[in-house]
Write an enzyme that holds these catalytic residues in place. Structure first.
Site, short mmCIF file in Angstrom:
data_model
loop_
_atom_site.label_atom_id
_atom_site.label_comp_id
_atom_site.label_asym_id
_atom_site.label_seq_id
_atom_site.Cartn_x
_atom_site.Cartn_y
_atom_site.Cartn_z
N PHE A 63 11.58 0.24 12.87
CA PHE A 63 10.30 0.86 12.52
C PHE A 63 10.54 1.86 11.39
O PHE A 63 10.93 2.99 11.61
CB PHE A 63 9.69 1.55 13.74
CG PHE A 63 8.35 2.15 13.47
CD1 PHE A 63 7.23 1.34 13.38
CD2 PHE A 63 8.20 3.51 13.30
CE1 PHE A 63 5.97 1.88 13.13
CE2 PHE A 63 6.95 4.07 13.06
CZ PHE A 63 5.83 3.26 12.97
N SER B 179 0.68 -1.63 5.98
CA SER B 179 1.46 -1.47 7.21
C SER B 179 0.88 -2.23 8.39
O SER B 179 1.62 -2.65 9.29
CB SER B 179 1.59 0.02 7.55
OG SER B 179 2.38 0.67 6.57
N ASP C 291 -9.34 11.29 5.60
CA ASP C 291 -10.45 11.99 6.25
C ASP C 291 -11.12 11.16 7.34
O ASP C 291 -12.06 11.63 7.98
CB ASP C 291 -11.50 12.38 5.21
CG ASP C 291 -10.96 13.39 4.21
OD1 ASP C 291 -10.06 14.18 4.59
OD2 ASP C 291 -11.43 13.39 3.06
N ALA D 193 4.15 3.17 4.53
CA ALA D 193 3.77 4.59 4.44
C ALA D 193 2.28 4.70 4.71
O ALA D 193 1.48 4.13 3.98
CB ALA D 193 4.12 5.16 3.08
N HIS E 215 -9.07 5.92 10.26
CA HIS E 215 -8.32 4.73 9.84
C HIS E 215 -6.81 4.92 10.03
O HIS E 215 -6.11 4.00 10.48
CB HIS E 215 -8.65 4.41 8.38
CG HIS E 215 -8.03 3.15 7.87
ND1 HIS E 215 -8.45 1.91 8.28
CD2 HIS E 215 -7.00 2.94 7.01
CE1 HIS E 215 -7.72 0.98 7.68
NE2 HIS E 215 -6.83 1.58 6.91
N PHE F 287 0.85 -1.19 0.00
CA PHE F 287 0.00 0.00 0.00
C PHE F 287 0.89 1.24 0.00
O PHE F 287 1.87 1.30 0.73
CB PHE F 287 -0.93 -0.01 1.22
CG PHE F 287 -2.07 0.95 1.10
CD1 PHE F 287 -3.17 0.63 0.32
CD2 PHE F 287 -2.04 2.17 1.73
CE1 PHE F 287 -4.23 1.51 0.19
CE2 PHE F 287 -3.08 3.06 1.61
CZ PHE F 287 -4.19 2.73 0.84
#
EC number: 2.5.1.78
Length: 158
Positions: free
Chosen positions: A118, A61, A90, A85, A93, A23
């Site tokens: 990390f 992630s 909005d 990343a 999440h 993602f």
């Protein structure tokens, strides 16, 4: 009094795993590139036939901790680097993913005794993510340095 530090002088004996989120792959691929460049310049074989480096891809992630845990527990790696990343949207999440990924990665490191780096960017905008993945600098390089230092430090402590 002893001072114990990790070094970057001889990293050629380290075994490294990278767990990377698909993602936001525009960003994570850039982080991977910076990471691989740093590892290569510090003596890690990053070729396709390398026995020092393995790369595992996960959907996002949120999934980084479970695969990091599996890799850390199998005993084949001195250090695991996570790359992801998460860009604020909005909805809440972002907060859930960032919280669970960071807690999960920290837990894996503590429970397995294997350093888990990390390397998850958490930004408000795509532009901020791009700036941290190559326009101004590439944090993938920094994550790799952290991995080399921690891998070396763990060997020094043992």
């Amino acid at each position: 009094m002893a001072t114990i530090e990790g070094t970057f002088v001889n990293s050629s004996s380290l075994r490294v795993a990278i767990v990377i989120a698909r993602f936001n792959d525009l960003i994570t691929n850039k982080l991977l590139s910076g990471c691989m460049d740093c590892l290569s310049r510090h003596g890690i074989d990053v070729s396709e036939s390398s026995n020092q480096l393995d790369i595992a891809w996960v959907p996002g992630s949120f999934e980084l901790p479970i695969i990091s845990q599996k890799l850390a527990r199998n005993g084949n790696y001195d250090v695991v680097i996570t790359l992801g990343a998460v860009i604020r949207g909005d909805t809440p999440h972002f907060d859930v993913v960032v919280s669970e990924a960071s807690k999960g990665i920290a837990t894996v490191s503590r429970e397995t005794g294997v350093p888990i780096i990390f390397g998850v960017l958490t930004t408000d905008t795509m532009q901020q993510a791009l700036e941290r993945a190559g326009i101004k600098n590439n944090l993938g390089w920094s994550y790799a340095l952290q991995a080399l230092e921690m891998g070396s430090l763990m060997k020094a402590v043992n």
